[in-house]
Design a protein around this motif. Structure first.
Motif, PDB file in Angstrom:
ATOM      1  N   UNK A 108      19.401  72.104  52.328  1.00 16.54           N
ATOM      2  CA  UNK A 108      19.774  73.091  52.226  1.00 16.54           C
ATOM      3  C   UNK A 108      20.440  72.786  50.475  1.00 16.54           C
ATOM      4  N   UNK A 109      20.325  73.123  49.108  1.00 18.27           N
ATOM      5  CA  UNK A 109      21.332  72.496  48.653  1.00 18.27           C
ATOM      6  C   UNK A 109      22.068  72.918  49.030  1.00 18.27           C
ATOM      7  N   UNK A 110      23.695  72.245  47.766  1.00 15.83           N
ATOM      8  CA  UNK A 110      25.686  72.340  48.174  1.00 15.83           C
ATOM      9  C   UNK A 110      25.087  74.058  47.075  1.00 15.83           C
ATOM     10  N   UNK A 111      24.566  74.436  46.225  1.00 19.18           N
ATOM     11  CA  UNK A 111      24.681  75.743  45.545  1.00 19.18           C
ATOM     12  C   UNK A 111      24.095  76.932  47.031  1.00 19.18           C
ATOM     13  N   UNK A 112      23.091  76.376  47.149  1.00 21.76           N
ATOM     14  CA  UNK A 112      22.345  77.324  49.144  1.00 21.76           C
ATOM     15  C   UNK A 112      23.846  77.768  49.492  1.00 21.76           C
ATOM     16  N   UNK A 113      24.223  76.589  50.276  1.00 23.59           N
ATOM     17  CA  UNK A 113      25.785  75.770  51.277  1.00 23.59           C
ATOM     18  C   UNK A 113      26.908  77.151  50.938  1.00 23.59           C
ATOM     19  N   UNK A 114      27.032  76.555  49.354  1.00 28.22           N
ATOM     20  CA  UNK A 114      28.487  77.316  48.744  1.00 28.22           C
ATOM     21  C   UNK A 114      28.140  79.284  48.848  1.00 28.22           C
ATOM     22  N   UNK A 115      26.745  79.145  48.899  1.00 27.81           N
ATOM     23  CA  UNK A 115      26.474  80.772  49.003  1.00 27.81           C
ATOM     24  C   UNK A 115      26.743  81.495  50.513  1.00 27.81           C
ATOM     25  N   UNK A 116      26.190  80.760  51.340  1.00 29.01           N
ATOM     26  CA  UNK A 116      26.209  80.772  52.911  1.00 29.01           C
ATOM     27  C   UNK A 116      27.844  80.970  53.215  1.00 29.01           C
ATOM     28  N   UNK A 117      28.130  80.029  52.623  1.00 30.93           N
ATOM     29  CA  UNK A 117      30.254  80.275  52.903  1.00 30.93           C
ATOM     30  C   UNK A 117      30.890  81.529  52.464  1.00 30.93           C
ATOM     31  N   UNK A 118      30.731  81.795  51.264  1.00 34.24           N
ATOM     32  CA  UNK A 118      30.792  82.626  50.911  1.00 34.24           C
ATOM     33  C   UNK A 118      30.908  84.292  51.212  1.00 34.24           C
ATOM     34  N   UNK A 119      29.569  84.172  51.446  1.00 35.91           N
ATOM     35  CA  UNK A 119      28.618  85.119  52.181  1.00 35.91           C
ATOM     36  C   UNK A 119      29.853  84.936  53.924  1.00 35.91           C
ATOM     37  N   UNK A 120      29.646  84.791  54.150  1.00 46.55           N
ATOM     38  CA  UNK A 120      31.008  84.770  55.643  1.00 46.55           C
ATOM     39  C   UNK A 120      32.146  84.183  55.083  1.00 46.55           C
ATOM     40  N   UNK A 121      32.586  84.111  54.851  1.00 44.67           N
ATOM     41  CA  UNK A 121      33.582  84.871  54.190  1.00 44.67           C
ATOM     42  C   UNK A 121      34.475  86.055  53.342  1.00 44.67           C
ATOM     43  N   UNK A 122      33.474  86.460  53.428  1.00 43.22           N
ATOM     44  CA  UNK A 122      33.682  88.474  52.639  1.00 43.22           C
ATOM     45  C   UNK A 122      32.851  89.200  53.704  1.00 43.22           C
ATOM     46  N   UNK A 123      31.530  88.594  53.974  1.00 45.12           N
ATOM     47  CA  UNK A 123      31.186  89.463  54.927  1.00 45.12           C
ATOM     48  C   UNK A 123      31.691  89.402  56.752  1.00 45.12           C
ATOM     49  N   UNK A 124      31.697  88.116  57.382  1.00 45.83           N
ATOM     50  CA  UNK A 124      31.805  88.135  58.856  1.00 45.83           C
ATOM     51  C   UNK A 124      32.918  86.829  59.309  1.00 45.83           C
ATOM     52  N   UNK A 125      33.843  87.164  58.312  1.00 44.03           N
ATOM     53  CA  UNK A 125      35.524  85.983  58.814  1.00 44.03           C
ATOM     54  C   UNK A 125      35.644  85.855  59.691  1.00 44.03           C
ATOM     55  N   UNK A 126      35.049  86.579  60.933  1.00 42.58           N
ATOM     56  CA  UNK A 126      35.677  86.672  62.278  1.00 42.58           C
ATOM     57  C   UNK A 126      34.313  87.086  63.477  1.00 42.58           C
ATOM     58  N   UNK A 127      33.467  86.574  62.788  1.00 40.64           N
ATOM     59  CA  UNK A 127      32.602  87.075  64.609  1.00 40.64           C
ATOM     60  C   UNK A 127      32.519  85.933  64.948  1.00 40.64           C
ATOM     61  N   UNK A 128      32.486  85.825  66.178  1.00 38.10           N
ATOM     62  CA  UNK A 128      31.504  85.125  67.143  1.00 38.10           C
ATOM     63  C   UNK A 128      30.350  84.540  67.685  1.00 38.10           C
ATOM     64  N   UNK A 129      29.680  85.436  66.997  1.00 39.87           N
ATOM     65  CA  UNK A 129      27.638  85.349  67.214  1.00 39.87           C
ATOM     66  C   UNK A 129      27.639  84.613  65.984  1.00 39.87           C
ATOM     67  N   UNK A 130      27.716  84.296  64.726  1.00 47.27           N
ATOM     68  CA  UNK A 130      27.597  83.968  63.420  1.00 47.27           C
ATOM     69  C   UNK A 130      28.731  82.569  64.191  1.00 47.27           C
TER      70      UNK A 130
END
Length: 404
Positions: free
Chosen positions: A12-34
């Motif tokens: 994955x390119x850095x832009x895709x990884x950053x998008x993933x990080x921000x998605x986690x931060x926004x939608x599931x910041x405290x999810x053990x399954x994720x």
């Protein structure tokens, strides 16, 4: 939720990884399954190590200055007979691997075959992430720093557990350092919730997790700096530790005890400082350093503590630990030169404990300056160290302000 997240992988390119990080931060910041799912992806991005021994263990930390847990706990675990493959990332201002590489010759990067040989020979290897082991975790960690995602619980747990998966650790202790500057909980309640998230994510990965909360609002012990941490170890090995440092050694022993199956704990309780010293030197020599190199380093470090910070006024000692950290990190950045991964131009030894009463002019700390070019660090440390308070605040005392 996990099925609706974007996919990332080692290509994955850095832009895709950053998008993933921000998605986690926004939608599931405290999810053990994720967290568990991401840990598998990060671990699978490189090679894997499987220790021959069924008893593998380590104690990681969530960051914060002055603790020696990532240096002392592996020695206690070795005393219990555990194989300790310690895969880490650089700390600020003084992570475990950052300190050890100050010893001349000590290597921090290895191929998989070399790590396995180290584990077979001495049972303990301390090395950095990246390269062929969890390289995606190393990339993601840097991008998290750049995009304000260092404290997202899902990402913190995934990063910690990915390293345990990558090197085959089955018993994962965690020193959760609780403080306003903490990365995994700024309050006891918040940190407790994150610890439970860590346990659940680890369970999904068939890892035994043992998080322990420790109070990081105040210095754990008086030696702060990469070389100073090694000087603290030498005091422990020689039996010249102060009561403050001894209390911290016992805390680290208890962290190791909490990360060990009950049937192995008696061996940790029987471990002497001589046993710890033997395990330490075995690792230093195995990774390219020497006992003489260690001794020369700590002697030089001790001799350079020739600057003294004194109390500005009568009052109670109240060290600004986060302020101290920021000063040390800033001066470390200024000292970076080609080939120097972990510069260490400045270090501190505290002489009083938080909450102590002092008179104006009493010495509070000594400062090491390795080069005249870093003299400004002494002035920068005045505010977080030398400023006293009207009311006491320390691990066992807290003054309450009145309305009068």
């Amino acid at each position: 939720m996990t099925d609706r997240l974007p996919e990332i992988h080692s290509e994955s390119c850095d832009d895709d990884i950053v998008a993933y990080i921000l998605e986690i931060k926004s939608r599931c910041p405290a999810d053990p399954r994720v967290a568990a799912r991401l840990a598998r992806v990060l671990a699978a991005s490189g090679d894997r190590i499987q220790p021959r021994s069924p008893f593998s263990a380590d104690v990681a930390s969530t960051g914060g200055p002055s603790s020696l847990s990532t240096l002392l706990c592996p020695l206690y675990l070795r005393a219990a007979g555990a194989v300790v493959p310690k895969l880490g990332v650089p700390g600020r201002p003084a992570g475990g691997i950052d300190c050890l590489v100050q010893i001349v010759g000590y290597r921090s990067t290895f191929g998989v075959d070399e790590v396995e040989r180290l584990l077979d020979a001495s049972g303990y290897a301390h090395f950095m992430a990246g390269g062929r082991l969890a390289p995606l975790d190393s990339r993601m960690f840097q991008l998290r720093q750049q995009h304000g995602a260092q404290e997202v619980p899902t990402l913190v747990a995934a990063s910690l557990l990915s390293k345990k998966l990558a090197v085959g650790v089955r018993n994962a202790g965690l020193d959760v350092r609780v403080a306003p500057h903490g990365n995994f909980g700024k309050t006891w309640t918040e940190a407790s919730g994150n610890a439970r998230l860590f346990i659940e994510a680890a369970r999904l990965l068939s890892i035994n997790a043992y998080p322990v909360l420790t109070d990081a609002r105040f210095p754990y012990q008086p030696f702060i700096g990469r070389k100073e941490a090694l000087l603290a170890l030498r005091h422990i090995f020689r039996g010249t530790e102060s009561p403050w440092l001894e209390e911290h050694r016992i805390l680290c022993r208890n962290l190791a005890l909490a990360s060990t199956p009950p049937e192995q704990r008696e061996r940790i309780l029987r471990a002497t400082v001589s046993d710890l010293q033997d395990q330490f030197y075995m690792n230093v020599v195995a990774q390219g350093g020497s006992r003489d190199g260690f001794e020369q380093l700590v002697e030089s470090t001790n001799s350079r503590h020739d600057h003294t910070l004194r109390a500005r006024d009568d009052g109670f000692v109240r060290f600004d630990l986060d302020g101290i950290r920021k000063v040390l990190v800033a001066w470390q950045k200024r000292a970076v030169v080609d080939g120097a991964l972990f510069p260490d131009p400045v270090g501190i030894i505290l002489m009083r404990r938080p909450g102590d009463w002092v008179s104006r002019g009493e010495p509070l700390a000594t400062v090491r300056i390795d080069d005249e070019a870093f003299q400004g660090a002494v002035n920068d440390l005045e505010e977080p160290i030398a400023k006293t308070a009207l009311l006491p605040l320390g691990p066992s005392i807290e003054g309450i302000k009145t309305d009068e």
